[in-house]
Design an enzyme around this catalytic site. Sequence first.
Site, mmCIF file in Angstrom:
data_model
loop_
_atom_site.group_PDB
_atom_site.id
_atom_site.type_symbol
_atom_site.label_atom_id
_atom_site.label_comp_id
_atom_site.label_asym_id
_atom_site.label_seq_id
_atom_site.Cartn_x
_atom_site.Cartn_y
_atom_site.Cartn_z
ATOM 1 N N GLU A 1 -4.145 -13.212 4.372
ATOM 2 C CA GLU A 1 -4.627 -11.840 4.547
ATOM 3 C C GLU A 1 -5.790 -11.598 3.586
ATOM 4 O O GLU A 1 -5.725 -11.992 2.434
ATOM 5 C CB GLU A 1 -3.452 -10.888 4.214
ATOM 6 C CG GLU A 1 -3.779 -9.448 4.290
ATOM 7 C CD GLU A 1 -4.299 -9.065 5.664
ATOM 8 O OE1 GLU A 1 -3.596 -9.323 6.650
ATOM 9 O OE2 GLU A 1 -5.417 -8.529 5.732
ATOM 10 N N PHE A 2 -6.828 -10.949 4.069
ATOM 11 C CA PHE A 2 -8.010 -10.719 3.221
ATOM 12 C C PHE A 2 -8.245 -9.239 2.942
ATOM 13 O O PHE A 2 -9.354 -8.844 2.587
ATOM 14 C CB PHE A 2 -9.255 -11.325 3.884
ATOM 15 C CG PHE A 2 -9.149 -12.814 4.098
ATOM 16 C CD1 PHE A 2 -9.366 -13.691 3.045
ATOM 17 C CD2 PHE A 2 -8.819 -13.336 5.339
ATOM 18 C CE1 PHE A 2 -9.263 -15.074 3.226
ATOM 19 C CE2 PHE A 2 -8.715 -14.711 5.530
ATOM 20 C CZ PHE A 2 -8.932 -15.580 4.480
ATOM 21 N N GLU B 1 -7.555 -3.461 -1.346
ATOM 22 C CA GLU B 1 -6.919 -2.176 -1.633
ATOM 23 C C GLU B 1 -7.986 -1.088 -1.528
ATOM 24 O O GLU B 1 -9.140 -1.309 -1.884
ATOM 25 C CB GLU B 1 -6.295 -2.192 -3.030
ATOM 26 C CG GLU B 1 -5.139 -3.165 -3.094
ATOM 27 C CD GLU B 1 -4.428 -3.166 -4.429
ATOM 28 O OE1 GLU B 1 -4.580 -2.212 -5.207
ATOM 29 O OE2 GLU B 1 -3.703 -4.142 -4.678
ATOM 30 N N ASN C 1 -11.096 -15.728 -2.787
ATOM 31 C CA ASN C 1 -10.975 -14.910 -3.998
ATOM 32 C C ASN C 1 -11.696 -15.558 -5.178
ATOM 33 O O ASN C 1 -12.281 -14.864 -6.020
ATOM 34 C CB ASN C 1 -9.504 -14.652 -4.326
ATOM 35 C CG ASN C 1 -8.955 -13.466 -3.535
ATOM 36 O OD1 ASN C 1 -9.691 -12.835 -2.767
ATOM 37 N ND2 ASN C 1 -7.688 -13.160 -3.708
ATOM 38 N N GLY D 1 -10.289 -6.682 -11.856
ATOM 39 C CA GLY D 1 -8.886 -6.630 -12.252
ATOM 40 C C GLY D 1 -8.051 -6.576 -10.997
ATOM 41 O O GLY D 1 -8.481 -7.030 -9.940
ATOM 42 N N CYS E 1 -4.779 -9.230 -7.585
ATOM 43 C CA CYS E 1 -5.173 -10.378 -6.762
ATOM 44 C C CYS E 1 -6.137 -11.324 -7.469
ATOM 45 O O CYS E 1 -5.759 -12.420 -7.850
ATOM 46 C CB CYS E 1 -5.778 -9.885 -5.454
ATOM 47 S SG CYS E 1 -4.636 -8.856 -4.536
ATOM 48 N N ARG F 1 -2.400 -2.969 -12.081
ATOM 49 C CA ARG F 1 -2.140 -4.353 -12.478
ATOM 50 C C ARG F 1 -3.441 -4.945 -13.029
ATOM 51 O O ARG F 1 -4.503 -4.790 -12.444
ATOM 52 C CB ARG F 1 -1.631 -5.176 -11.290
ATOM 53 C CG ARG F 1 -0.195 -4.841 -10.905
ATOM 54 C CD ARG F 1 0.228 -5.580 -9.663
ATOM 55 N NE ARG F 1 -0.477 -5.126 -8.482
ATOM 56 C CZ ARG F 1 -0.395 -5.709 -7.278
ATOM 57 N NH1 ARG F 1 0.354 -6.780 -7.123
ATOM 58 N NH2 ARG F 1 -1.068 -5.231 -6.263
HETATM 59 C C1 UGA Z 1 -9.447 -8.716 -3.323
HETATM 60 C C2 UGA Z 1 -10.334 -9.332 -2.237
HETATM 61 O O1 UGA Z 1 -11.576 -8.624 -2.177
HETATM 62 C C3 UGA Z 1 -9.648 -9.261 -0.866
HETATM 63 O O2 UGA Z 1 -10.453 -9.913 0.112
HETATM 64 C C4 UGA Z 1 -8.288 -9.971 -0.969
HETATM 65 O O3 UGA Z 1 -7.590 -9.901 0.249
HETATM 66 C C5 UGA Z 1 -7.460 -9.291 -2.056
HETATM 67 O O4 UGA Z 1 -8.166 -9.365 -3.306
HETATM 68 C C6 UGA Z 1 -6.152 -10.024 -2.151
HETATM 69 O O5 UGA Z 1 -6.146 -11.147 -2.621
HETATM 70 O O6 UGA Z 1 -5.145 -9.516 -1.644
HETATM 71 P P1 UGA Z 1 -8.923 -6.209 -4.115
HETATM 72 O O7 UGA Z 1 -8.194 -6.834 -5.247
HETATM 73 O O8 UGA Z 1 -8.302 -5.096 -3.359
HETATM 74 O O9 UGA Z 1 -9.295 -7.328 -3.011
HETATM 75 O O10 UGA Z 1 -10.264 -5.626 -4.721
HETATM 76 P P2 UGA Z 1 -11.822 -5.947 -4.676
HETATM 77 O O11 UGA Z 1 -12.504 -4.936 -3.851
HETATM 78 O O12 UGA Z 1 -12.066 -7.372 -4.357
HETATM 79 O O13 UGA Z 1 -12.203 -5.677 -6.188
HETATM 80 C C7 UGA Z 1 -11.640 -6.482 -7.211
HETATM 81 C C8 UGA Z 1 -12.184 -6.085 -8.549
HETATM 82 O O14 UGA Z 1 -13.540 -6.490 -8.665
HETATM 83 C C9 UGA Z 1 -12.160 -4.593 -8.867
HETATM 84 O O15 UGA Z 1 -11.654 -4.431 -10.188
HETATM 85 C C10 UGA Z 1 -13.606 -4.176 -8.786
HETATM 86 O O16 UGA Z 1 -13.902 -3.100 -9.642
HETATM 87 C C11 UGA Z 1 -14.310 -5.446 -9.212
HETATM 88 N N1 UGA Z 1 -15.692 -5.591 -8.706
HETATM 89 C C12 UGA Z 1 -15.931 -5.699 -7.379
HETATM 90 C C13 UGA Z 1 -16.745 -5.649 -9.614
HETATM 91 O O17 UGA Z 1 -16.541 -5.576 -10.849
HETATM 92 N N2 UGA Z 1 -18.015 -5.808 -9.144
HETATM 93 C C14 UGA Z 1 -18.288 -5.908 -7.826
HETATM 94 O O18 UGA Z 1 -19.478 -6.048 -7.455
HETATM 95 C C15 UGA Z 1 -17.221 -5.844 -6.909
#
Ligand code: UGA
Length: 451
Positions: free
Chosen positions: A153-154, A157, A213, A262, A265, A335
């Site tokens: 799953e991709f 949140e 990821n 953070g 995931c 988390r």
């Molecule tokens: C992430 C992946 O994007 C999903 O594709 C995956 O399905 C999911 O993990 C999972 O393994 O279940 P998610 O953890 O919901 O999704 O959040 P992201 O949107 O990826 O953001 C992750 C972190 O990166 C956040 O803390 C965000 O603030 C940070 N981030 C994101 C940055 O610091 N800079 C960016 O340019 C983008």
Amino acid sequence: MTDGLRMTVLGSGYLGITHAASMASLGFEVLGLDTDAGRVDQLNAGRLPIHEPGLEELLCAGLEAGRLRFTTSYPEAAAFGDVHFICTGTPQQPGSDRADLSQVHGCVAALAPLLDRPCLVVGKSTVPVGTARRLAAELSQACPGAELAWNPEFLREGSAVADTLAPDRIVAGVTSGRAEQILRQVYARPLAGGAVFIVTSLETAELAKAAANAFLATKISFINAMAEICETAGGDVRDLAQILGADPRIGPAFLRAGLGYGGGCLPKDIRAFVARAEELGAGASLAFLREVDAINLRRRARTADLVHELAGGNLAGVPVCVLGAAFKPGSDDVRDSPALDVAQILTGMGARATVYDPAALDNARRVRPGLSYAPTLAGAAQGAHVVLLLTEWPEFTALTPGRLGGIVARRNIIDARNALDPAPWQEAGWEYRALGVAADAAARARLDASP
Ligand code: UGA
């Protein structure tokens, strides 16, 4: 068996609830399972235990249509399902980088002996490569007609519903044409909407999630490494990201420099990926991911150092307003929250840090009971010497220097997500600092002193 498929969804975390409610909205009959009776009651009453836009509506619609309900009973699930989705969590093992697979193994061990007719068990959880092959053997031994597929799953949140109903790709790790056909039936609607369907082995399907990821984390840490260089040499990482992102081979997504990633995931998935590669004797291939992790964690310490600097080199008793606790906006998930880590570091340095978040305060209080919290933004900002923007909620990015200026004691702001336009803040007399943007004088002095 592909007509009128009945599904079970095992596990009711983010993934499980979203998948169950989405499948019900696609017209399938769905039975969700969790061993936590309180959670099951809550879900059957239409109350969502997490903050996720649009999901409660989808949950209630499924319950009202009679297509969705939740149980704690494995015998009921085994009797009900033609397709069983494993959606349990795989958190980081305490004291190790490895994934804790106890929930995945626990649910297969509970379900497998109860299966007595042909069915497909579909893994959606993020697992180390090799897990599916072992689970497949366990399943077919317990019930010859039970087959395993892996279908990572991709979803993100904050946009979990849209990501589930309209995914860009569907990965089908299968060992038979029958399993592929069932997955095509399950995902007929997204496939008709243009999602790419990729059929592959169990191992490649498991790796697909870990690799995706790892790539996203690497992209974030790459731009944050550039932020460190900008801070040292006098550049501006926001301009740099814009320039890099304009190259279609690089693309602008995930180049937002700041406090780093953070959540439940990316951090644990890249650590588990490295640990698994090491177990397989391929540690050198993923050694760079340790640096990705280190760059990410350094941003938290750097943010605390900036506060220390703005407070004049002594944080003892200094009131600091911390805006944000969730790991990203649109979520109440704390988390591996970069924001809470920074608040913790500052508290350890003697500051009087007060945290405010529009959605994640209850969760934050539970995991970090030692920190101070305020129920409103104004309460957290009252009398502050430094304001920190650590999670870019719209409520924070819409802040105006005038409004906040009337509440704080000193006009210092650190924009750790590069989410504000510096000009109005500076014009209103604020000392505005951001990650990846050097204070000019210090950088010029370093350049002048360099060989
Ligand atoms: C992430 C992946 O994007 C999903 O594709 C995956 O399905 C999911 O993990 C999972 O393994 O279940 P998610 O953890 O919901 O999704 O959040 P992201 O949107 O990826 O953001 C992750 C972190 O990166 C956040 O803390 C965000 O603030 C940070 N981030 C994101 C940055 O610091 N800079 C960016 O340019 C983008």
